[in-house]
Structure formats: structure tokens, C-alpha cells
Design a protein around this motif. Structure first.
Motif, PDB file in Angstrom:
ATOM      1  N   LEU A 138       0.855  -1.187   0.000  1.00 61.70           N
ATOM      2  CA  LEU A 138       0.000   0.000   0.000  1.00 61.70           C
ATOM      3  C   LEU A 138       0.889   1.233   0.000  1.00 61.70           C
ATOM      4  N   THR A 139       0.572   2.203  -0.858  1.00 60.69           N
ATOM      5  CA  THR A 139       1.402   3.392  -0.999  1.00 60.69           C
ATOM      6  C   THR A 139       0.599   4.641  -0.682  1.00 60.69           C
ATOM      7  N   VAL A 140       1.151   5.466   0.195  1.00 63.98           N
ATOM      8  CA  VAL A 140       0.541   6.750   0.557  1.00 63.98           C
ATOM      9  C   VAL A 140       1.626   7.805   0.413  1.00 63.98           C
ATOM     10  N   GLY A 141       1.645   8.507  -0.727  1.00 65.04           N
ATOM     11  CA  GLY A 141       2.737   9.430  -0.987  1.00 65.04           C
ATOM     12  C   GLY A 141       4.046   8.674  -1.032  1.00 65.04           C
ATOM     13  N   ASP A 142       5.025   9.087  -0.210  1.00 64.16           N
ATOM     14  CA  ASP A 142       6.303   8.383  -0.164  1.00 64.16           C
ATOM     15  C   ASP A 142       6.360   7.348   0.955  1.00 64.16           C
ATOM     16  N   LEU A 143       5.187   6.995   1.494  1.00 62.60           N
ATOM     17  CA  LEU A 143       5.077   5.955   2.515  1.00 62.60           C
ATOM     18  C   LEU A 143       4.607   4.657   1.873  1.00 62.60           C
ATOM     19  N   GLU A 144       5.371   3.579   2.072  1.00 61.81           N
ATOM     20  CA  GLU A 144       5.005   2.258   1.565  1.00 61.81           C
ATOM     21  C   GLU A 144       4.734   1.323   2.732  1.00 61.81           C
ATOM     22  N   ILE A 145       3.603   0.634   2.669  1.00 64.48           N
ATOM     23  CA  ILE A 145       3.191  -0.261   3.741  1.00 64.48           C
ATOM     24  C   ILE A 145       3.082  -1.666   3.164  1.00 64.48           C
ATOM     25  N   ASP A 146       4.006  -2.521   3.552  1.00 64.09           N
ATOM     26  CA  ASP A 146       4.056  -3.901   3.077  1.00 64.09           C
ATOM     27  C   ASP A 146       3.403  -4.778   4.139  1.00 64.09           C
ATOM     28  N   ALA A 147       2.115  -5.072   3.948  1.00 62.98           N
ATOM     29  CA  ALA A 147       1.364  -5.803   4.975  1.00 62.98           C
ATOM     30  C   ALA A 147       1.897  -7.211   5.218  1.00 62.98           C
ATOM     31  N   PRO A 148       2.184  -8.019   4.167  1.00 67.53           N
ATOM     32  CA  PRO A 148       2.693  -9.368   4.433  1.00 67.53           C
ATOM     33  C   PRO A 148       4.006  -9.380   5.208  1.00 67.53           C
ATOM     34  N   ALA A 149       4.917  -8.463   4.863  1.00 70.02           N
ATOM     35  CA  ALA A 149       6.204  -8.402   5.562  1.00 70.02           C
ATOM     36  C   ALA A 149       6.120  -7.611   6.859  1.00 70.02           C
ATOM     37  N   ARG A 150       4.984  -6.942   7.080  1.00 71.97           N
ATOM     38  CA  ARG A 150       4.769  -6.118   8.268  1.00 71.97           C
ATOM     39  C   ARG A 150       5.868  -5.066   8.400  1.00 71.97           C
ATOM     40  N   GLU A 151       6.097  -4.357   7.292  1.00 68.95           N
ATOM     41  CA  GLU A 151       7.093  -3.291   7.267  1.00 68.95           C
ATOM     42  C   GLU A 151       6.495  -2.027   6.657  1.00 68.95           C
ATOM     43  N   ALA A 152       6.905  -0.895   7.192  1.00 72.09           N
ATOM     44  CA  ALA A 152       6.550   0.402   6.622  1.00 72.09           C
ATOM     45  C   ALA A 152       7.838   1.149   6.317  1.00 72.09           C
ATOM     46  N   ARG A 153       7.900   1.736   5.119  1.00 73.06           N
ATOM     47  CA  ARG A 153       9.088   2.488   4.718  1.00 73.06           C
ATOM     48  C   ARG A 153       8.674   3.884   4.283  1.00 73.06           C
ATOM     49  N   LEU A 154       9.401   4.863   4.767  1.00 73.58           N
ATOM     50  CA  LEU A 154       9.137   6.261   4.434  1.00 73.58           C
ATOM     51  C   LEU A 154      10.341   6.799   3.682  1.00 73.58           C
ATOM     52  N   GLY A 155      10.138   7.126   2.392  1.00 73.13           N
ATOM     53  CA  GLY A 155      11.268   7.548   1.574  1.00 73.13           C
ATOM     54  C   GLY A 155      12.324   6.475   1.465  1.00 73.13           C
ATOM     55  N   GLY A 156      11.896   5.221   1.510  1.00 67.57           N
ATOM     56  CA  GLY A 156      12.817   4.093   1.407  1.00 67.57           C
ATOM     57  C   GLY A 156      13.423   3.647   2.711  1.00 67.57           C
ATOM     58  N   GLU A 157      13.227   4.415   3.795  1.00 66.48           N
ATOM     59  CA  GLU A 157      13.799   4.084   5.100  1.00 66.48           C
ATOM     60  C   GLU A 157      12.768   3.360   5.963  1.00 66.48           C
ATOM     61  N   LEU A 158      13.200   2.282   6.623  1.00 65.97           N
ATOM     62  CA  LEU A 158      12.312   1.508   7.484  1.00 65.97           C
ATOM     63  C   LEU A 158      11.856   2.337   8.676  1.00 65.97           C
ATOM     64  N   VAL A 159      10.550   2.334   8.949  1.00 69.02           N
ATOM     65  CA  VAL A 159       9.986   3.047  10.096  1.00 69.02           C
ATOM     66  C   VAL A 159       9.857   2.052  11.247  1.00 69.02           C
ATOM     67  N   PRO A 160      10.445   2.328  12.420  1.00 67.04           N
ATOM     68  CA  PRO A 160      10.457   1.357  13.527  1.00 67.04           C
ATOM     69  C   PRO A 160       9.138   1.330  14.306  1.00 67.04           C
ATOM     70  N   LEU A 161       8.113   0.768  13.699  1.00 70.14           N
ATOM     71  CA  LEU A 161       6.801   0.681  14.343  1.00 70.14           C
ATOM     72  C   LEU A 161       6.690  -0.568  15.200  1.00 70.14           C
ATOM     73  N   THR A 162       5.967  -0.459  16.310  1.00 71.75           N
ATOM     74  CA  THR A 162       5.618  -1.653  17.064  1.00 71.75           C
ATOM     75  C   THR A 162       4.537  -2.407  16.303  1.00 71.75           C
ATOM     76  N   ARG A 163       4.235  -3.613  16.743  1.00 73.59           N
ATOM     77  CA  ARG A 163       3.224  -4.415  16.055  1.00 73.59           C
ATOM     78  C   ARG A 163       1.869  -3.723  16.049  1.00 73.59           C
ATOM     79  N   THR A 164       1.477  -3.154  17.174  1.00 73.25           N
ATOM     80  CA  THR A 164       0.191  -2.475  17.253  1.00 73.25           C
ATOM     81  C   THR A 164       0.173  -1.225  16.392  1.00 73.25           C
TER      82      THR A 164
END
Length: 238
Positions: A138-164
Motif C-alpha cells: 500500500l502506498t501513501v505518498g512516499d510511505l510504503e506499507i508492506d502488509a505481508p512483511a509487516r514493514e513500513a518504509r518512508l522515503g525508502g527508510e524503514l519506520v520502527p513501528l511496534t506491532r500495534t
């Protein structure tokens, strides 16, 4: 083939309460270990690799806040914090270091077990699951949300989100044209049988915004619809 039991770590300096909580969890099918201070808790967590930690804030030595902070350097287990004080600062500080939920003493062990059951029903995908999944990024501007891998990247950089935090962001992104109320998010993220303070959603949303570089005034990715709830943004500056 028998299912592998879930592992729980109970961290509480009051022995009677620790044993009570541990007893309820054992009856619910968990393998349980107990720690009575913060240093021991961190070491046991490294060895046990728990699915969930029930963590008292007021521990001798390093407190529950610091224990949670250290846990988040090597574990994505669920963390439920226990506090004897109902002041908002305890709640906000505890959740800001990666806790998923909190309960104020005195509390019902049955309610704690019920909340944990709801948490454990939430998906926890490993790398092999992610590789075989077909859900799109899922893409929102320069934010990419990879649901299967449970990763979010902003401008290509991994965002350190907790599971919740990731779950909240992913649910919002899955419904780009919809405003989700707190109740909607509680059902989607915590489960329909979760019981607790719905303002927990606001705390987690605030942390998601901070990690995405948003603020209350500059809401690019997670936007508040006053009096209703939240929706995903476009990523464009406003």
C-alpha cells in the motif's frame, strides 16, 4: 500434532500477584515464567522469547518502562503494562516505549486473560508467510506499507513501528476513502471482544504520527476527522 503452547513472562515484584496471574495464564494454556525485578526480566525474555510479557511499571532496580525499552531492542512480543497509578503520564510513557496495552491495579485476572486471547488472534507473519503472501504493498505518498512483511518504509527508510502501531497504520491504509472511528479501529486491531479504554487508540495514533514525522498541525499520513475518527492521508504537504 499438538499445537505449540504460547509463552508468557510475568514481571511483578509482588509475589502473590505474580503467582495469581501466572496461575490464570497456565490454566489458559500458556507456558509461564515469572520474574520479580527488571534485570531478571530482560534476561529471561532473551532466553524464553515470549509471545507476551505482562509487565509491572513499578519494579525494583530498573523499572517497567526501561524493561520495555530494552525488550523492544530484540523482541516484538506483545507487552501489557500494569500500573498502580492511574495518572495519564504512566500510560503515555509506558505505551511510548512500545507497550501494546495497559491495566490499572487492582484488575481482574480474567479480564487480562481475555485481552491476551484477543491479542493472540492477531496475525503474526514470519518471513516465509510474507514470501508466499500476495497482498499488495500500500502506498501513501512516499510511505510504503508492506502488509505481508509487516514493514513500513518512508522515503525508502524503514519506520520502527511496534506491532500495534503497524496494525493501525495498515488498517487505515486498507480503507483509504473511509474515516475509521476509535471503535472501528479497536475491532480491526484489538478484536471485537476486547474490553478497555478506547482512548488507547489515540495514544498509539500519536506515536505513529511521531514516527512518520507528522504532528497535530501537519497531518500528512494519519489525519484526524474531528468528532469522527481517523483516516489515511495522501502524503502531500498541507
Amino acid at each position: 500434532m499438538a499445537a505449540v503452547p504460547l509463552r508468557a513472562l510475568v514481571v511483578e515484584d509482588e509475589s502473590a500477584l505474580a503467582d495469581l496471574v501466572a496461575g490464570y495464564l497456565v490454566k489458559d494454556g500458556y507456558e509461564v515464567e515469572v520474574a520479580h525485578d527488571g534485570e531478571d526480566a530482560v534476561e529471561r525474555a532473551r532466553t524464553l522469547d515470549p509471545d507476551v510479557v505482562v509487565l509491572d511499571i513499578g519494579l525494583p532496580g530498573i523499572d517497567g518502562i526501561e524493561v520495555c525499552r530494552r525488550l523492544r531492542t530484540f523482541s516484538d512480543c506483545y507487552v501489557v503494562m500494569l500500573t498502580a497509578r492511574a495518572e495519564e503520564v504512566d500510560t503515555l510513557v509506558g505505551l511510548s516505549v512500545g507497550a501494546d496495552d495497559y491495566m490499572t491495579k487492582p484488575f481482574s485476572p480474567r479480564e487480562l486473560v481475555a485481552r491476551l486471547r484477543a491479542m493472540m488472534r492477531r496475525p503474526r507473519l514470519d518471513a516465509s508467510d510474507a514470501a508466499s503472501a500476495e497482498a499488495p504493498t500500500l502506498t501513501v505518498g512516499d510511505l510504503e506499507i508492506d502488509a505481508p512483511a509487516r514493514e513500513a518504509r518512508l522515503g525508502g527508510e524503514l519506520v520502527p513501528l511496534t506491532r500495534t502501531e503497524f496494525d493501525i497504520l495498515a488498517v487505515l491504509a486498507e480503507h483509504p476513502a473511509r474515516v475509521l472511528t476509535r471503535a472501528n479501529l479497536l475491532v480491526e486491531v484489538w478484536g471485537g471482544d476486547w474490553v478497555g479504554d478506547e482512548h488507547l487508540v489515540d495514544v498509539h495514533v500519536r506515536h505513529v504520527r511521531q514516527k512518520l514525522g507528522d504532528s497535530a498541525e501537519r497531518q500528512r499520513y494519519v489525519r484526524t476527522v474531528r468528532g469522527v475518527g481517523y483516516r489515511i492521508g495522501t502524503g502531500a504537504d498541507t
